[in-house]
Scaffold this active site. Structure first.
Site, PDB file in Angstrom:
ATOM      1  N   SER A 112       1.068  -1.547  -0.177  1.00 57.49           N
ATOM      2  CA  SER A 112      -0.344  -0.262   0.180  1.00 57.49           C
ATOM      3  C   SER A 112       0.925   1.127  -0.406  1.00 57.49           C
ATOM      4  CB  SER A 112      -1.069  -0.191   0.966  1.00 57.49           C
ATOM      5  OG  SER A 112      -1.895   0.752   1.112  1.00 57.49           O
ATOM      6  N   HIS A 142      -7.752   0.542  -1.290  1.00 53.90           N
ATOM      7  CA  HIS A 142      -7.513  -0.633  -2.293  1.00 53.90           C
ATOM      8  C   HIS A 142      -9.034  -1.644  -2.839  1.00 53.90           C
ATOM      9  CE1 HIS A 142      -4.210  -0.067  -1.121  1.00 53.90           C
ATOM     10  NE2 HIS A 142      -3.990  -0.541   0.446  1.00 53.90           N
TER      11      HIS A 142
END
Length: 315
Positions: free
Chosen positions: A85, A199
């Site tokens: 991430s 996400h």
């Protein structure tokens, strides 16, 4: 061969920047970040400050780059870089594709866009003990039963390990899903310290805005291998790394696949940047033949000594 792994949001803990190795290179990295962002970065790791995604994401990138630079200063260069991430931004700096200052500005913009899109009421949950296929099936029945409203849907956000899946959604949707996952045999279903639904398609518009911002930033061909989030493969062009960074908030992070790519490319020593050791634990369980070290577990500046010895051992 050495690989550096950079953790994502949720790994943070109060005071973690102050636990970085005491070294001029580390101090200079924090000072540079403070100058670029016109704020005192050393204040971003307090308990109060870490309630903000902006503080968390910026701090994690600073910590990752500080460790990469400290190792490089000691003559220890990682040949592979990958971040989960927001950790991907530190990886992009480490591999030489983006300047630290540009990464900091892009990360701040990223976090601001995410917070603006979902200031409250959303987040992530970690589900352990179920496979991705089982989670997808459970999501299908959950979403089908609750309708198509955004605040009732759940999405697969991260595949961190074969039986460690992170899902995204609203507080209500995650609470209901955690109960369903536990009833379906999950060993753990727990909310993470993340206040945005990372996400997944909920961040489509924010991702598009970040992509537009990223078009103004210079990306270079990496000097070391960068392994991406979305497709979990080595990216060799600056433009591909730009796309990976700008869009990873919208798409599932295939971390376990990225880890597999790193090992298959010959990494024998993995070092996880501060502040946690979740990525280290995943690597140790999946690939016990590879040395996995969490920088945060070493007191003072001892990490350099240990990595120099391990990375220098014959393969």
């Amino acid at each position: 061969m050495l690989a550096l792994l950079y953790p994502g949001q949720g790994a943070q803990s109060a005071g973690f920047l102050h636990r970085l190795p005491p070294h001029p290179v580390v101090d200079a990295t924090i000072a540079e970040a403070s100058d670029v962002l016109s704020l005192d970065v050393s204040t971003l790791d307090s308990s109060d400050a870490l309630r903000s995604s902006v503080a968390v994401q910026v701090s994690l990138v600073v910590a990752g780059v500080a460790i990469q630079r400290r190792l490089a200063d000691a003559g220890i260069e990682a040949q592979l870089h990958a971040g989960l991430s927001v950790g991907a931004y530190a990886a992009a700096v480490g591999c030489g594709s983006i300047a630290f200052a540009d990464a900091l500005r892009m990360v701040r913009t990223r976090a601001e866009l995410m917070e603006r899109a979902y200031p409250s009421g959303y987040g992530l949950s970690a589900i352990e003990g179920l496979t991705e296929a089982q989670i997808e099936t459970l999501i299908g029945t959950s979403n089908g039963a609750s309708g198509d409203a955004a605040d009732s849907r759940v999405y697969v956000a991260n595949v961190n390990a074969p039986r460690q899946i992170v899902v995204a959604g609203s507080d209500a949707a995650l609470a209901a899903f955690n109960e369903r996952a536990s009833a379906a045999g999950a060993h753990r279903a727990k909310r993470l310290a993340v206040s945005v639904p990372s996400h997944c398609e909920l961040l489509k518009e924010a991702s598009e805005a970040l992509d537009a911002y990223a078009s103004t930033i210079s990306f270079r061909t990496p000097t070391h291998v960068y392994v991406g989030n979305r497709r979990a493969r080595a990216l060799r062009r600056g433009e591909d790394i730009r796309e990976d960074l700008a869009t990873n908030m919208r798409y599932t992070v295939r971390w376990f696949d990225a880890l597999t790519t790193i090992v298959e490319r010959g990494a024998t020593v993995l070092v996880e940047a501060p502040p946690g050791q979740v990525l280290t634990d995943i690597a140790r369980l999946a690939y016990p033949e590879v040395t996995a070290l969490a920088a945060a577990s070493f007191a003072g500046d001892r990490l350099v000594e240990v990595v120099a010895r391990r990375a220098g051992e014959p393969e």
